[in-house]
Design a protein around this motif. Structure first.
Motif, PDB file in Angstrom:
ATOM      1  N   ASN A 306     -61.775   6.267  16.091  1.00 23.76           N
ATOM      2  CA  ASN A 306     -60.491   7.915  15.577  1.00 23.76           C
ATOM      3  C   ASN A 306     -59.675   7.148  15.993  1.00 23.76           C
ATOM      4  N   ILE A 307     -58.371   6.987  14.966  1.00 25.22           N
ATOM      5  CA  ILE A 307     -56.872   6.580  15.236  1.00 25.22           C
ATOM      6  C   ILE A 307     -56.371   7.206  15.468  1.00 25.22           C
ATOM      7  N   ASP A 308     -55.174   6.397  15.838  1.00 23.72           N
ATOM      8  CA  ASP A 308     -54.075   7.505  16.754  1.00 23.72           C
ATOM      9  C   ASP A 308     -52.869   8.230  15.714  1.00 23.72           C
ATOM     10  N   ASP A 309     -53.042   9.498  16.072  1.00 15.48           N
ATOM     11  CA  ASP A 309     -51.733   9.142  14.955  1.00 15.48           C
ATOM     12  C   ASP A 309     -50.600   9.181  15.018  1.00 15.48           C
ATOM     13  N   PRO A 310     -49.558   8.514  14.123  1.00 16.98           N
ATOM     14  CA  PRO A 310     -48.774   8.236  14.600  1.00 16.98           C
ATOM     15  C   PRO A 310     -47.522   8.784  15.249  1.00 16.98           C
ATOM     16  N   ILE A 311     -47.047  10.139  14.931  1.00 14.12           N
ATOM     17  CA  ILE A 311     -46.338  10.948  15.530  1.00 14.12           C
ATOM     18  C   ILE A 311     -46.470  11.176  16.898  1.00 14.12           C
ATOM     19  N   ALA A 312     -47.872  11.787  17.083  1.00 15.69           N
ATOM     20  CA  ALA A 312     -48.056  12.224  17.810  1.00 15.69           C
ATOM     21  C   ALA A 312     -48.210  10.855  18.988  1.00 15.69           C
ATOM     22  N   ASP A 313     -48.074   9.205  19.124  1.00 13.65           N
ATOM     23  CA  ASP A 313     -47.660   8.187  19.724  1.00 13.65           C
ATOM     24  C   ASP A 313     -46.443   8.620  19.869  1.00 13.65           C
ATOM     25  N   GLN A 314     -45.671   8.844  19.102  1.00 15.00           N
ATOM     26  CA  GLN A 314     -44.032   8.746  19.689  1.00 15.00           C
ATOM     27  C   GLN A 314     -43.648   9.760  20.697  1.00 15.00           C
ATOM     28  N   LYS A 315     -44.689  11.213  20.445  1.00 12.66           N
ATOM     29  CA  LYS A 315     -43.591  12.119  21.664  1.00 12.66           C
ATOM     30  C   LYS A 315     -45.012  10.970  23.192  1.00 12.66           C
ATOM     31  N   HIS A 316     -45.981  10.659  22.898  1.00 10.80           N
ATOM     32  CA  HIS A 316     -46.122   9.395  24.643  1.00 10.80           C
ATOM     33  C   HIS A 316     -46.155   8.262  24.574  1.00 10.80           C
ATOM     34  N   GLU A 317     -45.018   7.323  24.191  1.00 13.74           N
ATOM     35  CA  GLU A 317     -44.753   6.000  23.696  1.00 13.74           C
ATOM     36  C   GLU A 317     -45.442   5.769  24.950  1.00 13.74           C
ATOM     37  N   ASN A 318     -45.680   6.352  26.142  1.00 13.44           N
ATOM     38  CA  ASN A 318     -45.611   5.511  27.334  1.00 13.44           C
ATOM     39  C   ASN A 318     -46.821   5.285  27.731  1.00 13.44           C
ATOM     40  N   GLU A 319     -47.615   6.472  27.337  1.00 17.82           N
ATOM     41  CA  GLU A 319     -49.322   6.269  27.444  1.00 17.82           C
ATOM     42  C   GLU A 319     -50.333   5.044  26.611  1.00 17.82           C
ATOM     43  N   LYS A 320     -50.727   4.277  26.815  1.00 20.76           N
ATOM     44  CA  LYS A 320     -51.682   2.907  26.197  1.00 20.76           C
ATOM     45  C   LYS A 320     -52.694   3.470  26.325  1.00 20.76           C
ATOM     46  N   GLU A 321     -53.578   4.740  26.330  1.00 22.77           N
ATOM     47  CA  GLU A 321     -54.817   5.186  25.679  1.00 22.77           C
ATOM     48  C   GLU A 321     -55.053   5.438  24.127  1.00 22.77           C
ATOM     49  N   GLY A 322     -56.198   5.268  23.263  1.00 26.35           N
ATOM     50  CA  GLY A 322     -56.398   5.516  22.490  1.00 26.35           C
ATOM     51  C   GLY A 322     -56.705   4.216  21.227  1.00 26.35           C
TER      52      GLY A 322
END
Length: 529
Positions: A306-322
């Motif tokens: 399940n590929i991470d949503d890039p927009i969601a990634d920007q909101k959680h830059e410090n999270e390394k899960e996914g």
């Protein structure tokens, strides 16, 4: 704090529940929550509770929603979410005998059919919440019936093989003794009695697993022959394969190993549902780092990303899960380093289509979908994958029965001695232990489904027998009217009436036809006026 959870689409019923129950129970002692059937997959208790009840309302789409409910309940059982919870199923129409056994095998404690007596429904809910229900008008009751009638307890197959099939029973059964059984698939195989050859150990209370081999001697029902004449007959290889293949759509031949990547608890839940629903072994990972060393892992047939949503990634830059899109080449490189290993990779929430990604990553067994990872999407893909491996089921192979398949269910025939009967409950004697919340099916004086609520140790019982009380489930419509008429006819001398039960059943049926005929006549008169 006690909790009542309603999952369904009848918002007006939720308001009725609150109005009814908050007049009986203080609001600081009972919480009432509601959600959709789909919300059941995300259900969890924040803390243990002494008494909680779930109402699963699968109406008005009973046939569509029932298969979705079974895997969800089994998942919650495995997570120990239902340890202190009672489950009531509410449906639009009365379940078939096979569906009844299926619901019981998934942990349902009682059921209600819309249109039945709502006061009795509320009474059942309160009892399951360990609340004292308000008094209701006493029903006409038949006492001291003293009649022995056949009864059936539900049991189920986990898998079916000629060599060894795993069976789960709702009651304890004797080993190496012939047990009388009934059920759709069982009947098609020609079985009427089986001898359980081995019991497996279990730590679960009120859970009785057994094993049975179809190639061991059995007794088949055949008019004119005695049991001794028939002992030693077997289910022949050709007949076994013919029946199993006729029911083939309800079996899974291949147990897949699956890797699923996703960062949140919701995807972990989806993985567990797949594990149960598709008879697969599903391993859930939060990140690619968890599989870089495959020496300790079971290699998969399918990999879901399940590929991470890039927009969601920007909101959680410090999270390394996914799982990141740029990690796909590393995964393919890991696959190619293994010998004879080429799983299918399914990319969900993909920014591109299958052919383009196959060319970019130089890996043919890759499919891409724009949909995000959901239960329905994954099950659809797995079903298609399994179908590509479908071959005729054989005598020597082991077939796993789908959790929502009625072919899992059969019924164990026993006898009980009926003592008291009214429209709400029965009391009876039985030789053996019956765990609380066990379901029983009887056919006299009419088809009734019962749930055992408690034993009655203070009640005098015949030697070697125990007294029990059971509540009648799902009574409504013509069935309810028939039982009321039958009880009134037998009221003066219940024991005598049950000794001539066929005659009294016929009288009750004729009376019911007269009552219903008068209703139709009055309706037509009113309509014409």
């Amino acid at each position: 704090m006690k909790r009542l959870h309603y999952f369904g689409s009848r918002q007006s019923f939720v308001e009725t529940l609150k109005e009814e129950f908050y007049s009986l129970v203080e609001s600081n002692q009972l919480e009432i929550h509601n959600g959709s059937i789909e919300d059941l997959n995300d259900f969890t208790f924040n803390e243990d509770t002494s008494a909680s009840t779930i109402i699963l309302d699968i109406s008005p789409l009973d046939d569509l929603l029932a298969p979705k409910v079974c895997p969800s309940l089994l998942m919650l059982q495995e997570e120990n979410q239902l340890t202190h919870t009672k489950i009531i199923l509410a449906a639009r129409k009365h379940p078939t005998i096979e569906q009844l056994g299926l619901y019981h095998s998934c942990g349902v404690h009682s059921y209600y059919i819309w249109g039945g007596d709502e006061k009795l429904f509320f009474r059942t809910i309160l009892e399951l919440l360990d609340q004292d229900p308000p008094d209701i008008t006493e029903f006409a009751t038949l006492n001291k019936i003293d009649s022995t009638i056949p009864c059936w307890f539900p049991a189920s197959f986990r898998n079916i093989s000629s060599k060894m099939s795993n069976i789960e029973s709702s009651i304890a059964l004797p080993l190496m003794e012939k047990t009388e059984i009934d059920g759709g698939l069982i009947n098609d195989l020609g079985l009427r009695k089986i001898s359980l050859s081995q019991e497996k150990n279990t730590d679960k209370p009120y859970y009785y697993p057994y094993q049975y081999a179809f190639h061991t001697p059995i007794i088949k029902h055949n008019q004119g022959l005695t049991q001794n004449d028939l002992y030693g007959e077997k289910v022949s290889k050709s007949h076994f394969e013919e029946v199993i293949n006729t029911h083939g759509k309800n079996f899974i031949q291949k147990m897949n190993t699956i890797w699923a990547f996703g960062p949140d608890r919701k995807i972990k839940r989806i993985s567990k549902l797949l594990d149960i629903e598709s008879c697969s072994v599903v391993h859930w990972f939060k990140t690619f780092n968890e599989v870089k060393d495959v020496t300790h892992l079971e290699l998969p047939d399918l990999i879901f990303l399940n590929i991470d949503d890039p927009i969601a990634d920007q909101k959680h830059e410090n999270e390394k899960e996914g799982f990141k899109f740029e990690e796909i080449p590393q995964l393919i490189a890991l696959i190619k380093r293994q010998t004879n290993f080429s799983p299918i990779i399914i990319i969900l929430n993909s920014p591109s289509h299958s052919l383009a990604l196959q060319q970019v990553f130089q890996y043919e067994k890759l499919m891409a979908f724009q949909q995000k990872m959901t239960r329905e999407v994954l099950i659809g893909i797995i079903d298609k994958y399994n179908h590509s491996f479908t071959t005729p089921l054989t005598y020597s192979s082991s077939q796993f029965v789908k959790v929502d398949s009625p072919d899992r269910i059969f019924w164990i025939k026993k006898e009980l001695t009926l003592d008291r009967l009214n429209e709400d409950s029965i009391e009876f004697f039985y030789e053996g232990e019956i765990p609380p919340m066990t379901w029983i099916h009887v056919k006299l004086p009419c088809e009734l489904s019962l749930v055992v609520t408690k034993s009655l140790p203070q009640k005098p019982a015949p030697e070697k027998m125990t007294a029990y009380k059971a509540r009648i489930m799902g009574l409504q419509g013509l069935q309810e009217s028939f039982l009321r008429i039958f009880i009134n006819l037998c009221y003066d001398d219940p024991h005598e009436a049950f000794s001539q039960i066929d005659r009294y059943i016929k009288r009750a049926q004729l009376s019911l036809e007269t009552v219903e005929g008068n209703k139709d006549e009055n309706y037509n008169k009113a309509k014409s006026n």
